[in-house]
Each structure stands twice: as C-alpha cells, then as structure tokens.
Scaffold this active site. Structure first.
Site, PDB file in Angstrom:
ATOM      1  N   LYS A  87       4.817  -0.757  -6.945  1.00  0.00           N
ATOM      2  CA  LYS A  87       3.659  -1.654  -6.981  1.00  0.00           C
ATOM      3  C   LYS A  87       3.098  -1.651  -8.399  1.00  0.00           C
ATOM      4  O   LYS A  87       2.741  -0.593  -8.944  1.00  0.00           O
ATOM      5  CB  LYS A  87       2.620  -1.144  -5.978  1.00  0.00           C
ATOM      6  CG  LYS A  87       1.677  -2.194  -5.455  1.00  0.00           C
ATOM      7  CD  LYS A  87       0.919  -1.622  -4.268  1.00  0.00           C
ATOM      8  CE  LYS A  87      -0.189  -2.519  -3.814  1.00  0.00           C
ATOM      9  NZ  LYS A  87      -1.045  -1.854  -2.816  1.00  0.00           N
TER      10      LYS A  87
HETATM   11  O1  G3P Z   1      -3.653  -2.203  -1.060  1.00  0.00           O
HETATM   12  C1  G3P Z   1      -4.230  -3.309  -1.664  1.00  0.00           C
HETATM   13  C2  G3P Z   1      -5.323  -3.978  -0.868  1.00  0.00           C
HETATM   14  O2  G3P Z   1      -4.889  -4.252   0.440  1.00  0.00           O
HETATM   15  C3  G3P Z   1      -6.656  -3.312  -0.953  1.00  0.00           C
HETATM   16  O3  G3P Z   1      -7.551  -3.724   0.018  1.00  0.00           O
HETATM   17  O4  G3P Z   1      -9.610  -3.353   1.306  1.00  0.00           O
HETATM   18  O5  G3P Z   1      -9.338  -2.193  -0.912  1.00  0.00           O
HETATM   19  O6  G3P Z   1      -9.743  -4.653  -0.782  1.00  0.00           O
HETATM   20  P1  G3P Z   1      -9.151  -3.456  -0.112  1.00  0.00           P
END
Ligand code: G3P
Length: 217
Positions: A87
């Site tokens: 990633k």
């Molecule tokens: O892993 C990346 C993404 O899904 C992060 O989500 O909830 O931290 O905005 P969030």
C-alpha cells in the site's frame, strides 16, 4: 464486488473470515497502532499472521515517503507472503514507486486518494487497486460516492484495469452504494459489514416463525 475488512484486529478478522464472505484485509499505520503493534519485527509478524488467517489480498502500508525507501520497504513487505499487496500513498514518489513495483511484479494499492486526477495517475502507474476514501470525503462536506462514480466512468472509458477499492467506509449504505456504482472492492470495518445483515422485518418475521414452530413441535 470483493469484501475486504479494514482492520488489524485479529479477532475481527477471524469473525469476518468465518462468515465465509471475506476476500482480503487492508490495514494502515493507524490501525496497526490501535492494536498496540510496536516495532518493525512485530509489524511484520502481524502481517504474516493475517496472511496465514485469510486466503486473499492483504494490504500492507509503507511508512516511507521517498522513492528509494518506499521501494526498499515495499520489497520487504512483499517478501512476507505472496498475498501481500504493498500500500503506497498518493504522492509524487509514491506514483514513481508504484510504477517500479508494477514493472517488477509487485502488486500495489494506491492509498489516500481523494480525486479523479489522483485515480488516473494510480491507474497509469499500474496500481492493482486504487483506494478513494469515501467517508473522509463525506466528513469534509463533499460526496465520496460521487468520486466512486467518476472513477468508475473514467476507468471504463479508458479501459484501465486498476480495481476501484472503496475505502473509509462508515456505514452499510456506503457498501450498498459502492456496489451500485461499480466499485470492484469495498474495505470496511466489521460493524458496517455486519450492519448489512440487519432488518427489523427479518427479526419480527423470525420471531413469528419460531413462535409458530412451537405449535407443531
Ligand atoms: O485503510 C484506509 C481507510 O479505509 C481508512 O478509513 O475510517 O480511517 O477514514 P478511515
């Protein structure tokens, strides 16, 4: 549409996997920190454990930001298991590194994507996945789903093979809308996946069936 779980929590990964509908896992440095995973070796061991638990793509995020370091870190992550997807953040050196990984047979997930232009760059560099952050866009007063729709249109018109991974999911409706708009994958917290199960009429209907079943038991 593939279902990934967005967590580094092993019991949640196990629960989603046991449902039989899990296709992979995504993590990020914040999710690792939340689980109290500290140090390079612990992080690598944690990825290894996840790879052994789930038969699917496991995104492991680099924490380097210059081209050479991203490449070195990504090579080490990719060596953990054949299901690891590196990633990489949507920054200039990140795009350059994604292209390098593509040319060297390492699959990538381009993360922190908030615009169609960034999604085009990720596809041009050959990312296996592009991760638009729906929830964070919604949080900032824009429409995350509109971005999914725009990327899906562009990728279809241009024939890009990068898969659209709707990330930063906040609720079950995000998952449904992502499916409607042509996302290839969603990555979601366990809560939103389980939220898809819920309907009050299912609960009322089941209670009635079980009650009536007692009449002929
Ligand atoms: O892993 C990346 C993404 O899904 C992060 O989500 O909830 O931290 O905005 P969030």
């Amino acid at each position: 549409m593939k279902f990934f779980i967005d967590t580094a929590n092993l019991s949640q990964i196990k629960e989603a996997n046991e449902l039989g509908i899990l296709d992979g896992v995504t993590t990020n440095p914040s999710l690792m920190a939340k689980e109290g995973i500290k140090g390079h070796e612990a992080v690598f061991n944690h990825y290894k454990t996840i790879c052994e638990m789930v038969n699917g793509d496991i995104s492991a995020e680099v924490v380097s930001t210059d081209f050479q370091s991203i490449v070195e870190e990504g090579k080490k992550l990719a060596a953990i298991h054949s299901n690891i997807v590196v990633k990489v953040p949507m920054i200039k050196d990140g795009v350059k590194a994604i292209k390098w990984f593509t040319d060297n047979g390492i699959r990538t997930n381009c993360t922190l994507v908030f615009s169609a232009g960034q999604a085009i760059l990720a596809a041009k560099a050959g990312a296996a996945y592009v991760s638009p952050f729906i929830g964070r866009i919604d949080d900032s007063g824009w429409d995350g789903m509109q971005l999914i729709e725009q990327i899906a249109t562009i990728y279809a018109v241009q024939g890009y093979r990068t898969e659209i991974l709707a990330a930063s999911i906040r609720n079950p409706n995000h998952i449904i809308r992502a499916a409607e708009l042509g996302a290839d994958v969603i990555t979601s917290p366990l809560e939103s996946i389980l939220g898809l199960l819920k309907h009050p009429l299912t609960d009322i209907g089941l209670a009635k069936f079980l009650e009536d079943a007692k009449k002929f038991a």
